[in-house]
Design an enzyme around this catalytic site. Structure first.
Site, mmCIF file in Angstrom:
data_model
loop_
_atom_site.group_PDB
_atom_site.id
_atom_site.type_symbol
_atom_site.label_atom_id
_atom_site.label_comp_id
_atom_site.label_asym_id
_atom_site.label_seq_id
_atom_site.Cartn_x
_atom_site.Cartn_y
_atom_site.Cartn_z
ATOM 1 N N ARG A 1 0.908 -1.124 -0.248
ATOM 2 C CA ARG A 1 0.005 0.079 0.036
ATOM 3 C C ARG A 1 0.923 1.221 0.109
ATOM 4 O O ARG A 1 1.819 1.303 0.759
ATOM 5 C CB ARG A 1 -0.961 -0.152 1.047
ATOM 6 C CG ARG A 1 -2.303 -1.007 1.242
ATOM 7 C CD ARG A 1 -3.041 -0.569 0.165
ATOM 8 N NE ARG A 1 -4.367 -1.373 0.064
ATOM 9 C CZ ARG A 1 -4.298 -2.474 -0.824
ATOM 10 N NH1 ARG A 1 -3.360 -2.749 -1.324
ATOM 11 N NH2 ARG A 1 -5.511 -3.188 -0.687
ATOM 12 N N GLU A 27 -2.297 8.055 -4.675
ATOM 13 C CA GLU A 27 -2.620 7.067 -5.803
ATOM 14 C C GLU A 27 -3.892 7.463 -6.592
ATOM 15 O O GLU A 27 -4.777 7.541 -5.803
ATOM 16 C CB GLU A 27 -2.515 5.536 -5.003
ATOM 17 C CG GLU A 27 -2.563 4.689 -6.404
ATOM 18 C CD GLU A 27 -2.337 3.294 -5.778
ATOM 19 O OE1 GLU A 27 -1.649 2.955 -4.995
ATOM 20 O OE2 GLU A 27 -3.244 2.263 -6.322
ATOM 21 N N HIS A 44 -0.116 0.229 -10.078
ATOM 22 C CA HIS A 44 -0.846 -0.906 -9.024
ATOM 23 C C HIS A 44 -1.700 -2.313 -9.848
ATOM 24 O O HIS A 44 -2.669 -2.455 -10.074
ATOM 25 C CB HIS A 44 -2.279 -0.175 -8.360
ATOM 26 C CG HIS A 44 -2.517 -0.839 -7.193
ATOM 27 N ND1 HIS A 44 -3.297 -0.142 -6.218
ATOM 28 C CD2 HIS A 44 -2.462 -2.132 -6.688
ATOM 29 C CE1 HIS A 44 -3.346 -0.879 -5.093
ATOM 30 N NE2 HIS A 44 -3.043 -2.243 -5.602
#
Length: 311
Positions: free
Chosen positions: A230, A258, A277
């Site tokens: 994360r 993000e 991601h």
């Protein structure tokens, strides 16, 4: 009986919902604005969100009949679990299925940073490759280096097994030592020891910005940081500073914020390899995640215990 799915999902898992007579509404776009999420969740008994969607009390209150939030992810830090529990909403996730795919991408980033692969591609494409030279784009030889894993769940252990094949030494830190064939070290000792530090911890209030400026500069000079967990585990601005000379490089599949906005200083650094991601982005893996999310959702709606509950 409406189910809202916040993104299109690979495979045919959603057909099972329609076969059960459920009304399935799927958001087709890449981005889902907050206002649209709040509007489309109205009337839903089931919700399948992704990690991009912040599912908080406001969202839940737009759907008073909501019974299940079937996350299309392993992590659930995007869901307010206390709010869900207070409203009697079950929350589920998709653990285990993306272990190997994420471990593979961790190694893709490790090799790309250590051997300066992206720099080499850019060098060749820019027409600068005019001759071979003994000192051109020198990287790190992995054999004999120490890989330090922060978090030793399924993914961390899968990364460790791959490291053995490269002749690397593995050390790890976690909340508690585990019966594993690798030395356990406190975090500060691991940072001072490891040539490559790879993050595999969940994002919690305790782990938010775990890698702050002090810890980034406590890493071994010339080492590498990897993050496929994360983005919030790392202080992004401090990482930019550390990549200016202290660290050899970083491989990031997740960032904070993000997505990373255009023009961010990280993009300008040749020793930062950033992917969008995509740790679980193997077709078979993503299809299996959809199947698990659907099965979790159906189980709750049909009065069965879901296979993968959270909490």
């Amino acid at each position: 009986m409406k189910v809202f799915v916040t993104r299109t999902l690979p495979g045919k898992a959603l057909d099972r919902l329609r076969e059960r007579g459920l009304e399935v509404e799927v958001h087709e776009g890449l981005l889902l604005p907050r206002e649209e999420l709040l509007r489309k969740v109205e009337g839903a008994v089931g919700l399948i969100p992704t990690v991009e969607d912040r599912i908080d009390a406001e969202v839940m209150d737009r759907a008073p009949g909501l019974r299940v939030i079937a996350c299309y992810s392993v992590g659930v830090d995007h869901v307010d679990l206390e709010a869900a529990q207070a409203r009697g909403i079950r929350v589920t996730h998709t653990p285990g299925v993306l272990t190997e795919a994420t471990a593979d991408l961790t190694w893709a980033l490790l090799l790309a940073v250590a051997r300066r692969v992206v720099e080499g591609v850019d060098y060749a494409r820019a027409g600068r490759w005019q001759a071979w030279h003994p000192e051109l784009l020198l990287g790190l030889d992995l054999g004999g280096l120490t890989l330090g894993l922060v978090g030793m769940g399924r993914i961390g252990q899968a990364v460790a097994k791959r490291a053995e094949a490269f002749g690397m030494r593995v050390v790890y830190t976690s909340r508690t030592p585990k019966p594993l064939p690798y030395p356990y070290l406190p975090l500060e000792d691991l940072l001072a020891t490891a040539d490559i530090v790879s993050l595999h911890a969940p994002l919690t209030p305790e782990t938010y910005r775990l890698m702050d400026r002090e810890r980034l500069f406590a890493m071994k000079p010339g080492s590498i940081l990897l993050n496929t967990a994360r983005g919030g585990l790392v202080d992004t601005e401090a990482l930019v500073e550390a990549l200016g000379g202290h660290l050899f490089g970083a491989g990031l599949d997740v960032t904070d914020p993000e997505p990373l906005p255009q023009g961010h200083p990280l993009y300008a650094l040749p020793n930062a390899v950033i992917t969008p991601h995509m740790g679980s982005a193997g077709r078979r893996t993503r299809e299996r995640m959809a199947e698990m999310a659907v099965e979790n959702l159906l189980a709750v709606l049909e009065g069965r215990e879901p296979p993968n509950p959270v909490g």
